[in-house]
Write a protein that holds these residues in place. Structure first.
Motif, PDB file in Angstrom:
ATOM      1  N   TYR A 168     -46.092 -34.541  83.289  1.00 18.67           N
ATOM      2  CA  TYR A 168     -46.628 -34.941  84.583  1.00 18.67           C
ATOM      3  C   TYR A 168     -48.003 -35.578  84.390  1.00 18.67           C
ATOM      4  O   TYR A 168     -48.755 -35.179  83.506  1.00 18.67           O
ATOM      5  N   GLU A 169     -48.314 -36.521  85.252  1.00 15.57           N
ATOM      6  CA  GLU A 169     -49.647 -37.127  85.268  1.00 15.57           C
ATOM      7  C   GLU A 169     -50.310 -36.741  86.586  1.00 15.57           C
ATOM      8  O   GLU A 169     -49.830 -37.107  87.659  1.00 15.57           O
ATOM      9  N   ASP A 170     -51.401 -35.957  86.510  1.00 20.03           N
ATOM     10  CA  ASP A 170     -52.113 -35.489  87.705  1.00 20.03           C
ATOM     11  C   ASP A 170     -53.372 -36.332  87.903  1.00 20.03           C
ATOM     12  O   ASP A 170     -54.276 -36.311  87.064  1.00 20.03           O
TER      13      ASP A 170
ATOM     14  N   TYR B 283     -54.573 -34.863  95.188  1.00 21.94           N
ATOM     15  CA  TYR B 283     -53.957 -35.226  93.913  1.00 21.94           C
ATOM     16  C   TYR B 283     -52.710 -36.059  94.162  1.00 21.94           C
ATOM     17  O   TYR B 283     -51.931 -35.771  95.061  1.00 21.94           O
ATOM     18  N   ARG B 284     -52.544 -37.082  93.319  1.00 22.72           N
ATOM     19  CA  ARG B 284     -51.262 -37.782  93.230  1.00 22.72           C
ATOM     20  C   ARG B 284     -50.672 -37.424  91.871  1.00 22.72           C
ATOM     21  O   ARG B 284     -51.295 -37.673  90.838  1.00 22.72           O
ATOM     22  N   ILE B 285     -49.492 -36.822  91.901  1.00 24.65           N
ATOM     23  CA  ILE B 285     -48.842 -36.329  90.683  1.00 24.65           C
ATOM     24  C   ILE B 285     -47.582 -37.154  90.445  1.00 24.65           C
ATOM     25  O   ILE B 285     -46.736 -37.292  91.335  1.00 24.65           O
TER      26      ILE B 285
ATOM     27  N   VAL C  89     -47.893 -36.017  96.542  1.00 23.65           N
ATOM     28  CA  VAL C  89     -49.271 -36.067  97.025  1.00 23.65           C
ATOM     29  C   VAL C  89     -49.575 -34.716  97.640  1.00 23.65           C
ATOM     30  O   VAL C  89     -48.858 -34.252  98.534  1.00 23.65           O
ATOM     31  N   ILE C  90     -50.638 -34.070  97.137  1.00 25.47           N
ATOM     32  CA  ILE C  90     -50.944 -32.698  97.550  1.00 25.47           C
ATOM     33  C   ILE C  90     -52.446 -32.446  97.465  1.00 25.47           C
ATOM     34  O   ILE C  90     -53.070 -32.777  96.452  1.00 25.47           O
ATOM     35  N   PRO C  91     -53.047 -31.864  98.531  1.00 26.55           N
ATOM     36  CA  PRO C  91     -54.448 -31.467  98.464  1.00 26.55           C
ATOM     37  C   PRO C  91     -54.559 -30.078  97.808  1.00 26.55           C
ATOM     38  O   PRO C  91     -53.889 -29.141  98.235  1.00 26.55           O
TER      39      PRO C  91
ATOM     40  N   ARG D 128     -43.142 -29.011  91.632  1.00 26.59           N
ATOM     41  CA  ARG D 128     -43.122 -29.887  90.453  1.00 26.59           C
ATOM     42  C   ARG D 128     -41.687 -30.064  89.953  1.00 26.59           C
ATOM     43  O   ARG D 128     -41.251 -31.172  89.640  1.00 26.59           O
ATOM     44  N   GLU D 129     -40.961 -28.940  89.893  1.00 23.74           N
ATOM     45  CA  GLU D 129     -39.599 -28.980  89.347  1.00 23.74           C
ATOM     46  C   GLU D 129     -38.643 -29.770  90.233  1.00 23.74           C
ATOM     47  O   GLU D 129     -37.662 -30.355  89.758  1.00 23.74           O
TER      48      GLU D 129
END
Length: 214
Positions: free
Chosen positions: A195-197, A185-187, A174-176, A164-165
Motif C-alpha cells: 500500500y502507498e499511504d 490520507y489517500r491510500i 480516502v480516510i481522515p 485495507r483488505e
C-alpha cells in the motif's frame, strides 16, 4: 421539498467558492451544483445550506462542509460504474454525490436512527440505487468486497485492516486519521501486500466509532 431558482443560484455561488478554494474537478463541481443540499438539512438551516459550513443532523453527527465533501471526492478519483464503499452514511449527501458521478455506492451507517432515515429518504429524492447497510464501519462489507474506492467520512484513530483488505488492487481509499485532529490520507493498494499511504493535510471530523448504536 422544493428546489427553486433561488436555491440553484445559491448552489452556483457555492461552486464558485469551492473553485476559489482549489477544487478543480469539474465533474465533482457539477455534482455539487446539481444536488440540493438543503434537502439534507433541517428546515431551520435551509437559508444556510449553501454556506461552506458543517451542520448538525442529529445523533451527534454532522453533514460535512461542502469543501470537505468536494475535496475528498476529488481525491477519490471516481469513475462511472466503479464500486465504492462509503463508511458513515450520515445524511446521505456524500453518497448521493458519489451516485451522481455514476458510482455504484454501498454505504454503511452505525447510528440506527440515521440509517432508518436515509433508507427512506434517499429513494424518495431519486437515489434508489444506493445500497444502505446498518453495520459497524470498522468491519466494512466483506461479502461485497473488493471495492475500487473506499471513503471514510469520520475521523479514525487508525486505518482498519478490514478496510485495507477490502480495497481492490489498484484501488484508492480516502480516510481522515487521528484523534483530536485528523490528517487526510489517500491510500492506494499497489499490490496484494503493498500500500502507498499519502498524507494530505489537516482536517477535523466527528470520531469514527466501533460497533453499532441502537
Amino acid at each position: 421539498m422544493e428546489d427553486t431558482y433561488r436555491h440553484k443560484g445559491m448552489r452556483r455561488r457555492l461552486v464558485e467558492t469551492l473553485r476559489k478554494k482549489g477544487i478543480k474537478d469539474e465533474k465533482v463541481l457539477e455534482a455539487i451544483a446539481a444536488l440540493p443540499r438543503h434537502f439534507f438539512l433541517d428546515k431551520a438551516f435551509e437559508d444556510h445550506a449553501y454556506q461552506d459550513k458543517a451542520f448538525p443532523i442529529g445523533s451527534d453527527q454532522t453533514i460535512s462542509q461542502p469543501y470537505t465533501v468536494a475535496h475528498m471526492t476529488e481525491l477519490l478519483e471516481v469513475s462511472k460504474r466503479q464500486k465504492v464503499l462509503e463508511v458513515g452514511t450520515g445524511s446521505g449527501y456524500q453518497a448521493c454525490i458519489l451516485a451522481h458521478l455514476g458510482a455504484r455506492v454501498y454505504t454503511i451507517e452505525r447510528q440506527k436512527e440515521l440509517y432508518e432515515l436515509a433508507k427512506t429518504f434517499l429513494p424518495a429524492i431519486g437515489y434508489p440505487q444506493i445500497r444502505l447497510f446498518y453495520r459497524d464501519g470498522y468491519k466494512g462489507l466483506p461479502e461485497y468486497a473488493p471495492f475500487e474506492r473506499i471513503i471514510v467520512t469520520a475521523g479514525a484513530p487508525y486505518v482498519p485492516d478490514a478496510l485495507r483488505e477490502q480495497l481492490s488492487v489498484g484501488g484508492v481509499m480516502v480516510i481522515p486519521v487521528g484523534e483530536e485532529e485528523q490528517t487526510m490520507y489517500r491510500i492506494r493498494r499497489i499490490a496484494a501486500n503493498l500500500y502507498e499511504d499519502e498524507p494530505l493535510g489537516p482536517f477535523r471530523f466527528v470520531p469514527f466509532v466501533e460497533g453499532l448504536n441502537e
